[in-house]
Design a protein around this motif. Structure first.
Motif, PDB file in Angstrom:
ATOM      1  N   ASP A   1     -64.011 -53.463  35.778  1.00 29.75           N
ATOM      2  CA  ASP A   1     -63.228 -53.838  34.584  1.00 29.75           C
ATOM      3  C   ASP A   1     -62.590 -52.613  33.939  1.00 29.75           C
ATOM      4  O   ASP A   1     -61.441 -52.667  33.492  1.00 29.75           O
ATOM      5  CB  ASP A   1     -64.098 -54.601  33.573  1.00 29.75           C
ATOM      6  N   LYS A   2     -63.309 -51.494  33.900  1.00 30.90           N
ATOM      7  CA  LYS A   2     -62.756 -50.258  33.304  1.00 30.90           C
ATOM      8  C   LYS A   2     -61.567 -49.750  34.118  1.00 30.90           C
ATOM      9  O   LYS A   2     -60.543 -49.341  33.559  1.00 30.90           O
ATOM     10  CB  LYS A   2     -63.835 -49.172  33.233  1.00 30.90           C
ATOM     11  N   ILE A   3     -61.712 -49.772  35.446  1.00 27.78           N
ATOM     12  CA  ILE A   3     -60.624 -49.313  36.312  1.00 27.78           C
ATOM     13  C   ILE A   3     -59.398 -50.208  36.160  1.00 27.78           C
ATOM     14  O   ILE A   3     -58.268 -49.717  35.996  1.00 27.78           O
ATOM     15  CB  ILE A   3     -61.078 -49.265  37.787  1.00 27.78           C
ATOM     16  N   LEU A   4     -59.602 -51.520  36.177  1.00 24.15           N
ATOM     17  CA  LEU A   4     -58.468 -52.443  36.061  1.00 24.15           C
ATOM     18  C   LEU A   4     -57.775 -52.304  34.708  1.00 24.15           C
ATOM     19  O   LEU A   4     -56.544 -52.300  34.628  1.00 24.15           O
ATOM     20  CB  LEU A   4     -58.929 -53.887  36.276  1.00 24.15           C
ATOM     21  N   ALA A   5     -58.561 -52.163  33.640  1.00 29.15           N
ATOM     22  CA  ALA A   5     -57.968 -51.989  32.301  1.00 29.15           C
ATOM     23  C   ALA A   5     -57.129 -50.712  32.258  1.00 29.15           C
ATOM     24  O   ALA A   5     -56.028 -50.699  31.683  1.00 29.15           O
ATOM     25  CB  ALA A   5     -59.063 -51.947  31.241  1.00 29.15           C
ATOM     26  N   THR A   6     -57.612 -49.643  32.900  1.00 22.48           N
ATOM     27  CA  THR A   6     -56.867 -48.388  32.940  1.00 22.48           C
ATOM     28  C   THR A   6     -55.590 -48.541  33.765  1.00 22.48           C
ATOM     29  O   THR A   6     -54.526 -48.036  33.391  1.00 22.48           O
ATOM     30  CB  THR A   6     -57.736 -47.245  33.516  1.00 22.48           C
ATOM     31  N   LEU A   7     -55.689 -49.254  34.880  1.00 21.59           N
ATOM     32  CA  LEU A   7     -54.494 -49.495  35.703  1.00 21.59           C
ATOM     33  C   LEU A   7     -53.435 -50.273  34.923  1.00 21.59           C
ATOM     34  O   LEU A   7     -52.243 -49.972  35.008  1.00 21.59           O
ATOM     35  CB  LEU A   7     -54.864 -50.250  36.984  1.00 21.59           C
ATOM     36  N   PHE A   8     -53.858 -51.256  34.141  1.00 15.29           N
ATOM     37  CA  PHE A   8     -52.896 -51.981  33.293  1.00 15.29           C
ATOM     38  C   PHE A   8     -52.254 -51.022  32.284  1.00 15.29           C
ATOM     39  O   PHE A   8     -51.043 -51.076  32.054  1.00 15.29           O
ATOM     40  CB  PHE A   8     -53.565 -53.155  32.580  1.00 15.29           C
ATOM     41  N   ASP A   9     -53.065 -50.138  31.719  1.00 14.46           N
ATOM     42  CA  ASP A   9     -52.532 -49.138  30.773  1.00 14.46           C
ATOM     43  C   ASP A   9     -51.495 -48.240  31.449  1.00 14.46           C
ATOM     44  O   ASP A   9     -50.531 -47.797  30.828  1.00 14.46           O
ATOM     45  CB  ASP A   9     -53.661 -48.254  30.215  1.00 14.46           C
ATOM     46  N   GLU A  10     -51.714 -47.980  32.741  1.00 16.63           N
ATOM     47  CA  GLU A  10     -50.834 -47.076  33.494  1.00 16.63           C
ATOM     48  C   GLU A  10     -49.579 -47.777  34.022  1.00 16.63           C
ATOM     49  O   GLU A  10     -48.755 -47.155  34.673  1.00 16.63           O
ATOM     50  CB  GLU A  10     -51.607 -46.453  34.663  1.00 16.63           C
ATOM     51  N   GLY A  11     -49.476 -49.093  33.778  1.00 19.88           N
ATOM     52  CA  GLY A  11     -48.249 -49.790  34.163  1.00 19.88           C
ATOM     53  C   GLY A  11     -48.380 -50.830  35.255  1.00 19.88           C
ATOM     54  O   GLY A  11     -47.367 -51.362  35.721  1.00 19.88           O
ATOM     55  N   MET A  12     -49.610 -51.143  35.689  1.00 18.29           N
ATOM     56  CA  MET A  12     -49.761 -52.201  36.690  1.00 18.29           C
ATOM     57  C   MET A  12     -49.288 -53.530  36.097  1.00 18.29           C
ATOM     58  O   MET A  12     -49.722 -53.915  35.013  1.00 18.29           O
ATOM     59  CB  MET A  12     -51.238 -52.312  37.117  1.00 18.29           C
ATOM     60  N   ASP A  13     -48.391 -54.222  36.805  1.00 19.07           N
ATOM     61  CA  ASP A  13     -47.886 -55.476  36.246  1.00 19.07           C
ATOM     62  C   ASP A  13     -48.064 -56.669  37.186  1.00 19.07           C
ATOM     63  O   ASP A  13     -47.578 -57.766  36.903  1.00 19.07           O
ATOM     64  CB  ASP A  13     -46.423 -55.351  35.820  1.00 19.07           C
ATOM     65  N   ASN A  14     -48.770 -56.478  38.315  1.00 18.65           N
ATOM     66  CA  ASN A  14     -49.046 -57.600  39.205  1.00 18.65           C
ATOM     67  C   ASN A  14     -50.371 -57.357  39.922  1.00 18.65           C
ATOM     68  O   ASN A  14     -50.434 -56.628  40.905  1.00 18.65           O
ATOM     69  CB  ASN A  14     -47.909 -57.782  40.214  1.00 18.65           C
ATOM     70  N   LEU A  15     -51.429 -57.980  39.396  1.00 23.25           N
ATOM     71  CA  LEU A  15     -52.762 -57.861  39.990  1.00 23.25           C
ATOM     72  C   LEU A  15     -53.150 -59.191  40.615  1.00 23.25           C
ATOM     73  O   LEU A  15     -53.036 -60.236  39.983  1.00 23.25           O
ATOM     74  CB  LEU A  15     -53.799 -57.495  38.922  1.00 23.25           C
ATOM     75  N   HIS A  16     -53.609 -59.142  41.864  1.00 19.16           N
ATOM     76  CA  HIS A  16     -54.113 -60.343  42.512  1.00 19.16           C
ATOM     77  C   HIS A  16     -55.640 -60.289  42.528  1.00 19.16           C
ATOM     78  O   HIS A  16     -56.227 -59.378  43.099  1.00 19.16           O
ATOM     79  CB  HIS A  16     -53.556 -60.462  43.935  1.00 19.16           C
ATOM     80  N   LEU A  17     -56.253 -61.266  41.858  1.00 22.67           N
ATOM     81  CA  LEU A  17     -57.711 -61.353  41.773  1.00 22.67           C
ATOM     82  C   LEU A  17     -58.206 -62.093  43.014  1.00 22.67           C
ATOM     83  O   LEU A  17     -58.095 -63.316  43.110  1.00 22.67           O
ATOM     84  CB  LEU A  17     -58.108 -62.089  40.486  1.00 22.67           C
ATOM     85  N   TYR A  18     -58.717 -61.322  43.973  1.00 22.47           N
ATOM     86  CA  TYR A  18     -59.104 -61.851  45.278  1.00 22.47           C
ATOM     87  C   TYR A  18     -60.584 -61.559  45.506  1.00 22.47           C
ATOM     88  O   TYR A  18     -60.957 -60.414  45.788  1.00 22.47           O
ATOM     89  CB  TYR A  18     -58.233 -61.198  46.358  1.00 22.47           C
ATOM     90  N   LYS A  19     -61.421 -62.576  45.361  1.00 19.85           N
ATOM     91  CA  LYS A  19     -62.864 -62.427  45.530  1.00 19.85           C
ATOM     92  C   LYS A  19     -63.378 -63.590  46.389  1.00 19.85           C
ATOM     93  O   LYS A  19     -64.020 -64.513  45.897  1.00 19.85           O
ATOM     94  CB  LYS A  19     -63.566 -62.431  44.159  1.00 19.85           C
ATOM     95  N   PRO A  20     -63.057 -63.588  47.681  1.00 14.97           N
ATOM     96  CA  PRO A  20     -63.400 -64.727  48.540  1.00 14.97           C
ATOM     97  C   PRO A  20     -64.903 -65.013  48.579  1.00 14.97           C
ATOM     98  O   PRO A  20     -65.712 -64.097  48.660  1.00 14.97           O
ATOM     99  CB  PRO A  20     -62.880 -64.298  49.918  1.00 14.97           C
ATOM    100  N   GLY A  21     -65.238 -66.298  48.491  1.00 20.77           N
ATOM    101  CA  GLY A  21     -66.636 -66.713  48.619  1.00 20.77           C
ATOM    102  C   GLY A  21     -67.510 -66.439  47.406  1.00 20.77           C
ATOM    103  O   GLY A  21     -68.719 -66.623  47.457  1.00 20.77           O
ATOM    104  N   SER A  22     -66.907 -66.012  46.300  1.00 23.11           N
ATOM    105  CA  SER A  22     -67.717 -65.657  45.133  1.00 23.11           C
ATOM    106  C   SER A  22     -67.811 -66.825  44.152  1.00 23.11           C
ATOM    107  O   SER A  22     -66.979 -67.724  44.149  1.00 23.11           O
ATOM    108  CB  SER A  22     -67.117 -64.447  44.421  1.00 23.11           C
ATOM    109  N   SER A  23     -68.827 -66.763  43.304  1.00 24.33           N
ATOM    110  CA  SER A  23     -68.986 -67.771  42.259  1.00 24.33           C
ATOM    111  C   SER A  23     -67.922 -67.550  41.185  1.00 24.33           C
ATOM    112  O   SER A  23     -67.622 -66.407  40.830  1.00 24.33           O
ATOM    113  CB  SER A  23     -70.375 -67.644  41.627  1.00 24.33           C
ATOM    114  N   PRO A  24     -67.352 -68.628  40.627  1.00 22.18           N
ATOM    115  CA  PRO A  24     -66.344 -68.466  39.569  1.00 22.18           C
ATOM    116  C   PRO A  24     -66.888 -67.752  38.339  1.00 22.18           C
ATOM    117  O   PRO A  24     -66.147 -67.132  37.596  1.00 22.18           O
ATOM    118  CB  PRO A  24     -65.926 -69.904  39.242  1.00 22.18           C
ATOM    119  N   MET A  25     -68.190 -67.824  38.148  1.00 22.95           N
ATOM    120  CA  MET A  25     -68.825 -67.194  36.985  1.00 22.95           C
ATOM    121  C   MET A  25     -68.517 -65.685  36.942  1.00 22.95           C
ATOM    122  O   MET A  25     -68.271 -65.119  35.882  1.00 22.95           O
ATOM    123  CB  MET A  25     -70.337 -67.418  37.067  1.00 22.95           C
TER     124      MET A  25
END
Length: 202
Positions: free
Chosen positions: A16-40
């Motif tokens: 979460d810290k890395i992703l938040a920093t990437l958004f701060d740095e200008g990331m504007d398209n993140l794909h949340l890909y977690k195959p086989g994981s619980s939605p929780m």
């Protein structure tokens, strides 16, 4: 050219810290890909990210998250999947052949063409296209601004994707391999690499 960052396929402590920093740095398209994981676990990760980033996130599974968190869209890893009944928002798809690409381009916001190079995260996923075939597809207009290159994409081969006419690239292993999720807390090298990628596509 668009830069899409795909999450590592597994969850980890500093994510979460890395992703938040990437958004701060200008990331504007993140794909949340977690195959086989619980939605929780995806819910927990999203709850730790700034709300203003939600519209920049596309989810690959558990599509209800799109409405719950007002995310940017949903993504189908299966090219034969159908849009859920009543769904009105943006969606994108992954395909592995030019025939699939022809069909999906007509209805998706954008399409990932997979296995351009050998995958950096999943070693069993190998390149399935020769450069000659890719050039032919580009000449035929199959590869255009709505098609993004996926599979083994790195800083070193961004130029190839750009020269072929891809509208974007999907980066995964090339970014996450720069951070040891088991032994590191300092992710400055990863952020530095992200900024090099951004500069390379501009």
């Amino acid at each position: 050219m668009k830069l899409v960052i795909m999450t590592k396929s597994t969850f980890f402590v500093e994510e979460d810290k890395i992703l938040a920093t990437l958004f701060d740095e200008g990331m504007d398209n993140l794909h949340l890909y977690k195959p086989g994981s619980s939605p929780m676990y995806s819910e927990r990760l999203l709850s730790l990210l700034p709300e203003e980033s939600y519209r920049k996130i596309t989810v690959h599974n558990h599509f209800y998250l799109k409405e719950e968190y007002k995310l940017g869209g949903i993504h189908f890893d299966n090219p034969l999947a159908n849009v859920p009944d009543g769904y009105k928002g943006k969606f994108s798809s992954t395909c592995t052949s030019f025939d699939q690409l022809k069909a999906l381009k007509k209805k998706s916001s954008y399409v990932f063409l997979k296995n351009i190079f050998d995958c950096l995260e999943f070693k069993e996923e190998r390149s399935t296209f020769t450069m000659n075939k890719l050039e032919q597809a580009a000449d035929a207009g199959l590869i255009d601004k709505h098609v993004y290159a996926l599979g083994g994409m790195s800083l070193e081969n961004l130029k190839i994707a750009k020269d072929l006419g891809f509208g974007g690239v999907v980066i995964c292993g090339d970014l996450w391999n720069r951070f040891d999720i088991h032994n590191e807390a300092n992710y400055s090298q990863l952020i530095e690499h992200f900024n090099k990628l951004r500069k390379a596509i501009s």
